[in-house]
Design an enzyme around this catalytic site. Structure first.
Site, PDB file in Angstrom:
ATOM      1  N   MET A  48     -12.515  -6.403   5.891  1.00  0.00           N
ATOM      2  CA  MET A  48     -12.299  -4.991   6.233  1.00  0.00           C
ATOM      3  C   MET A  48     -13.365  -4.520   7.219  1.00  0.00           C
ATOM      4  O   MET A  48     -13.831  -3.383   7.179  1.00  0.00           O
ATOM      5  CB  MET A  48     -12.236  -4.133   4.963  1.00  0.00           C
ATOM      6  CG  MET A  48     -10.983  -4.509   4.147  1.00  0.00           C
ATOM      7  SD  MET A  48     -10.755  -3.564   2.643  1.00  0.00           S
ATOM      8  CE  MET A  48     -10.230  -2.010   3.336  1.00  0.00           C
TER       9      MET A  48
ATOM     10  N   GLU B 154     -26.416  -0.896   8.807  1.00  0.00           N
ATOM     11  CA  GLU B 154     -27.562  -1.570   9.461  1.00  0.00           C
ATOM     12  C   GLU B 154     -27.839  -1.102  10.896  1.00  0.00           C
ATOM     13  O   GLU B 154     -27.912  -1.910  11.813  1.00  0.00           O
ATOM     14  CB  GLU B 154     -27.342  -3.091   9.455  1.00  0.00           C
ATOM     15  CG  GLU B 154     -27.131  -3.666   8.070  1.00  0.00           C
ATOM     16  CD  GLU B 154     -26.775  -5.150   8.067  1.00  0.00           C
ATOM     17  OE1 GLU B 154     -26.882  -5.792   9.116  1.00  0.00           O
ATOM     18  OE2 GLU B 154     -26.392  -5.648   6.999  1.00  0.00           O
TER      19      GLU B 154
ATOM     20  N   GLU C  31     -24.314  -4.997  -2.553  1.00  0.00           N
ATOM     21  CA  GLU C  31     -24.603  -6.361  -2.082  1.00  0.00           C
ATOM     22  C   GLU C  31     -25.712  -7.041  -2.898  1.00  0.00           C
ATOM     23  O   GLU C  31     -26.582  -7.717  -2.335  1.00  0.00           O
ATOM     24  CB  GLU C  31     -24.955  -6.353  -0.590  1.00  0.00           C
ATOM     25  CG  GLU C  31     -23.880  -5.687   0.254  1.00  0.00           C
ATOM     26  CD  GLU C  31     -24.090  -5.803   1.747  1.00  0.00           C
ATOM     27  OE1 GLU C  31     -24.768  -6.739   2.202  1.00  0.00           O
ATOM     28  OE2 GLU C  31     -23.562  -4.943   2.477  1.00  0.00           O
TER      29      GLU C  31
HETATM   30  O1  9MR Z   1     -21.129 -12.295   2.974  1.00  0.00           O
HETATM   31  C1  9MR Z   1     -20.508 -11.945   4.193  1.00  0.00           C
HETATM   32  C2  9MR Z   1     -20.074 -13.190   4.938  1.00  0.00           C
HETATM   33  O2  9MR Z   1     -19.107 -13.903   4.192  1.00  0.00           O
HETATM   34  C3  9MR Z   1     -19.495 -12.812   6.288  1.00  0.00           C
HETATM   35  O3  9MR Z   1     -19.244 -14.002   7.035  1.00  0.00           O
HETATM   36  C4  9MR Z   1     -20.470 -11.935   7.052  1.00  0.00           C
HETATM   37  C5  9MR Z   1     -19.849 -11.438   8.341  1.00  0.00           C
HETATM   38  O4  9MR Z   1     -18.717 -10.671   8.102  1.00  0.00           O
HETATM   39  O5  9MR Z   1     -20.850 -10.806   6.268  1.00  0.00           O
HETATM   40  C6  9MR Z   1     -21.449 -11.137   5.057  1.00  0.00           C
HETATM   41  O6  9MR Z   1     -21.778  -9.970   4.357  1.00  0.00           O
HETATM   42  C7  9MR Z   1     -22.781  -9.164   4.949  1.00  0.00           C
HETATM   43  C8  9MR Z   1     -22.433  -7.723   4.671  1.00  0.00           C
HETATM   44  O7  9MR Z   1     -21.143  -7.447   5.158  1.00  0.00           O
HETATM   45  C9  9MR Z   1     -23.437  -6.774   5.294  1.00  0.00           C
HETATM   46  N1  9MR Z   1     -24.784  -7.087   4.861  1.00  0.00           N
HETATM   47  C10 9MR Z   1     -25.178  -8.476   5.015  1.00  0.00           C
HETATM   48  C11 9MR Z   1     -24.176  -9.401   4.365  1.00  0.00           C
HETATM   49  C12 9MR Z   1     -24.617 -10.850   4.537  1.00  0.00           C
HETATM   50  O8  9MR Z   1     -24.634 -11.184   5.875  1.00  0.00           O
END
Ligand code: 9MR
Length: 445
Positions: A167, A250, A357
């Protein structure tokens, strides 16, 4: 004769002393008992213990469900006890209680002992979501991880889901003018069908921006129009189904707290943040809007920058409902006090707190090849601490505690750091780890 008088005088003096000291005995100064740890804790009872006090004839015991002793357990307000322990029963499972005791001799009563706290046993078979009545306990999903054991565990334990990556803008809006709702619809429908809350993550994040946006060919004004259309389209599509969105993720640099030089910042300056919040609010007046970032409990400069931005939103009457702290932490970092202090910044503005998270690295220094019993317990302790801190927040400020994954081998951390770790609640076979029980214990009020 003189000797006789002296002897009489001596006897008189002795009698006086005896009678004085026996007067003292009638109102002895009693010291407070030393309250000892409880024993035999079950789901519904425990034994309260204390050390005997010299000259005490009996004791009085208070048991309360709050640390200030304003709500006494029925039958345990100044209960008289002839001995140095007593069974306290008819209690609720998974509940915290507090006790204190005083020594009694006649009408004299000592001051209170120290307060001892305990939690009654959590019944076997308890699940996380049963213990979180005033907030959501969340996990992440991928559209291809919503069946079998994933489905079973998500629905047994959790009350909320977040899409791990499907999403975000790069997935939902892969090329200009063409949206792809395949995965996001599947996830939102799954939440609706299973009566799970869904937290939207994330509308604008520099790390999940499609190439065509990174290399946008139009003017800055056209960029802004495009972004407004995107934010409103997504928020409108899931209006009424999604409870909350991370609107911006972020936006600040580590250490310096300056604005991250993302394409959004380059094209629109710092105002991209307030505009995205405004557009999201216009699209859905009821959805909760969050700003989300990491290292918020350890990087004071960055946190100050974030809250200066948040304060600007508030003073300009731009809707923001909460702040998400990404809890990508380690078993030994950051300290509890740093987490409390950082959380206070959200409470001070009376916004909602999202511990988002959450994953806890058990092997941050890559010096472990297996999860040892000792490290597993340290991990459990940190998970318990986080769950306790969240549970203790005022209800009005709570939203969700979201754990970033189910099984260890599915954590993003393994690829990201390139070495083994065990940061989640379930092992690779979906068995509950000590960490799971840490959360369970921490969620108990
Ligand atoms: O855990 C997520 C990973 O599977 C995805 O490849 C990545 C990019 O979409 O995002 C990771 O989740 C992130 C989150 O959306 C925002 N904060 C950092 C998380 C770890 O990178």
């Amino acid at each position: 004769m003189a000797l006789f008088k002296n002897i009489i005088g001596l006897i008189f003096l002795l009698l006086m002393q005896v009678s004085c000291s026996s007067d003292d005995n009638a109102t002895p100064s009693l010291s407070a008992p030393l309250a000892l740890n409880p024993s035999d804790i079950t789901q519904n009872s425990f034994v309260a213990n204390w050390a005997g006090v010299k000259d005490a004839q009996s004791y009085v015991l208070d048991v309360s469900s709050d640390i200030d002793f304003t709500s006494f357990v029925e039958g345990y307000q100044a209960l008289s006890v002839n001995g140095i322990y007593t069974v306290v029963d008819n209690l609720s499972p998974s509940t915290s209680y507090y006790y204190r005791v005083r020594a009694v001799n006649g009408t004299a009563e000592s001051s209170n002992s120290m307060v001892i706290s305990l939690t009654t046993e959590i019944p076997d078979g308890s699940v996380l979501k049963e213990l979180t009545q005033d907030f959501f306990i969340g996990t992440i999903v991928q559209s291809n991880r919503m069946t079998g054991m994933h489905h079973e565990v998500i629905n047994r334990e959790f009350s909320s889901i977040t899409a791990e990556y499907e999403m975000k803008m790069n997935i939902m809006y892969p090329s200009e003018g063409v949206y792809d709702w395949t995965a996001s619809d599947a996830i939102v429908n799954y939440a609706v069908e299973n009566k799970l809350n869904i937290h939207g993550h994330a509308l604008v994040w520099h790390n999940a921006t499609p190439n065509w946006v990174e290399n946008f060919s139009g003017t800055d004004a056209e960029f802004e129009t495009m972004l407004e259309e995107y934010v409103k389209t997504v928020v409108t599509r899931y209006k009424g189904k999604i409870t909350s969105w991370d609107v911006v993720n972020e936006a600040f640099n580590d250490g310096s707290g300056t604005y991250r030089n993302s394409v959004f910042y380059q094209r629109m300056g710092a105002s991209f943040i307030s505009k995205c919040f405004q557009w999201a609010r216009e699209a859905d007046p009821d959805v909760l809007l969050f700003y989300n970032d990491y290292n918020m409990c350890s990087d004071q400069t960055k946190r100050d920058a974030v809250f200066s931005m948040v304060d600007d939103l508030i003073s300009n009457s731009v809707a923001i409902d909460g702040v998400g702290y990404q809890m990508h932490i380690a078993y030994n970092w950051p300290a509890k006090k740093d987490i409390q202090d950082a959380t206070q910044d959200i409470l001070d503005r009376n916004l909602k707190v999202h511990y988002a998270e959450l994953d806890i690295r058990a092997n941050p220094n890559n010096d472990q090849s297996t999860l040892t019993d000792a490290r597993s317990l340290e991990l459990k302790t940190k998970y318990k601490e986080i769950a306790e801190l969240y549970t203790a927040l005022p209800t009005v400020n709570k939203y969700a505690l979201t754990i970033w994954g189910l099984k260890d081998n599915e954590s993003w951390l393994l690829d990201f750091h390139g070495h083994i770790d065990w940061p989640l609640l379930y092992n690779n076979n979906f068995e509950e780890k000590d960490a799971y029980y840490g959360v369970l214990e921490g969620l108990v009020k």
